[in-house]
Design a protein around this motif. Structure first.
Motif, PDB file in Angstrom:
ATOM      1  N   TYR A  60      71.833  93.523  14.318  1.00  0.00           N
ATOM      2  CA  TYR A  60      72.136  94.497  13.272  1.00  0.00           C
ATOM      3  C   TYR A  60      71.781  95.914  13.686  1.00  0.00           C
ATOM      4  O   TYR A  60      72.102  96.870  12.976  1.00  0.00           O
ATOM      5  CB  TYR A  60      71.416  94.124  11.974  1.00  0.00           C
ATOM      6  N   ASN A 108      68.984  97.715  13.923  1.00  0.00           N
ATOM      7  CA  ASN A 108      67.986  98.553  13.272  1.00  0.00           C
ATOM      8  C   ASN A 108      66.682  97.776  13.116  1.00  0.00           C
ATOM      9  O   ASN A 108      66.687  96.555  12.952  1.00  0.00           O
ATOM     10  CB  ASN A 108      68.487  99.070  11.910  1.00  0.00           C
ATOM     11  N   TRP A 109      65.568  98.497  13.168  1.00  0.00           N
ATOM     12  CA  TRP A 109      64.264  97.846  13.137  1.00  0.00           C
ATOM     13  C   TRP A 109      63.929  97.278  11.760  1.00  0.00           C
ATOM     14  O   TRP A 109      63.116  96.356  11.649  1.00  0.00           O
ATOM     15  CB  TRP A 109      63.172  98.834  13.564  1.00  0.00           C
ATOM     16  N   PHE A 111      70.970  97.111   5.432  1.00  0.00           N
ATOM     17  CA  PHE A 111      70.521  97.011   6.813  1.00  0.00           C
ATOM     18  C   PHE A 111      70.818  95.639   7.420  1.00  0.00           C
ATOM     19  O   PHE A 111      70.582  95.427   8.601  1.00  0.00           O
ATOM     20  CB  PHE A 111      69.010  97.284   6.904  1.00  0.00           C
ATOM     21  N   ILE A 140      76.663  98.704  11.283  1.00  0.00           N
ATOM     22  CA  ILE A 140      76.225  98.934  12.657  1.00  0.00           C
ATOM     23  C   ILE A 140      76.940 100.164  13.219  1.00  0.00           C
ATOM     24  O   ILE A 140      78.146 100.253  13.150  1.00  0.00           O
ATOM     25  CB  ILE A 140      76.492  97.688  13.521  1.00  0.00           C
TER      26      ILE A 140
END
Length: 210
Positions: free
Chosen positions: A156, A158-159, A204, A210
């Motif tokens: 995805y 992202n953190w 998210f 993305i």
């Protein structure tokens, strides 16, 4: 035999998500089919395994005890998370239902079927059973399943997705060990996922972002 199991674990839970991350460009098209394919493969292996207790898939022993335990955690944690989003990221609060209610409703309807069930089959039911021969400690299997569940969400980009899935991995792994029921964990996972999509944090966890 142990070497084969370790090799399988490495390929399925380390190499596969990394290969998807670097080799698959059209996530919207391929991510869910790949998840369903892997979930089906894990279920097939479990079904063929004479040592697997199939009752774990639909075990309802102390069902309401585990559901109440889930809700006792969910309610205060959901309120706290809602307040955090309200104060620190108000721009995403209820983003999906506000901006695209049809997409939000479709997401809530299909998410448990095409996402939650395969994930729980793979990362809880399959992982905990398949690798108990090479990882006798249930707590270590819990930790490794959590890490692999978190790693799977790197796609995805992202953190936040990785962090949320790490927390989810801890929670769902614990619930699976307590309930010995895929059904119970699917319900808890679906509850949290539906809430996150409704609250706005679920943006998210959507490939289209993305």
């Amino acid at each position: 035999m142990h070497l084969l199991r370790w090799s399988e674990l490495t390929v399925l839970f380390l190499c596969t998500p990394l290969l998807i991350l670097f080799l698959v460009s059209d996530y919207d098209t391929w991510l869910m089919p790949l998840l369903l394919l892997m979930g089906g493969y894990c279920l097939w292996l479990l079904w063929r395994d004479v040592d697997f207790n199939r009752f774990r898939l639909f075990n309802t022993h102390d069902f309401w005890v585990h559901i109440r335990a889930s809700l006792k955690l969910f309610v205060p944690a959901a309120i706290a998370l809602g307040l955090l989003v309200h104060y620190f990221a108000p721009q995403i609060l209820f983003k999906l239902p506000r901006e695209d209610i049809q997409f939000w409703l479709i997401t809530l309807a299909i998410y448990p079927i095409i996402s939650v069930i395969p994930q729980e089959l793979i990362f809880r039911t399959f992982f905990f059973h398949r690798y108990k021969g090479i990882i006798p400690s249930k707590n270590i299997r819990w930790a490794l399943s959590t890490l692999s569940f978190s790693l799977a969400h790197v796609v995805y980009g992202n953190w936040i997705a990785v962090g949320l899935s790490g927390i989810g991995g801890v929670l769902f792994g614990y619930r699976y060990m307590q309930s010995r029921s895929t059904l119970v964990v699917v319900i808890e996972h679906s509850l949290w996922g539906s809430y996150l999509f409704t609250l706005g944090v679920g943006v998210f966890l959507l490939t289209q972002n993305i």
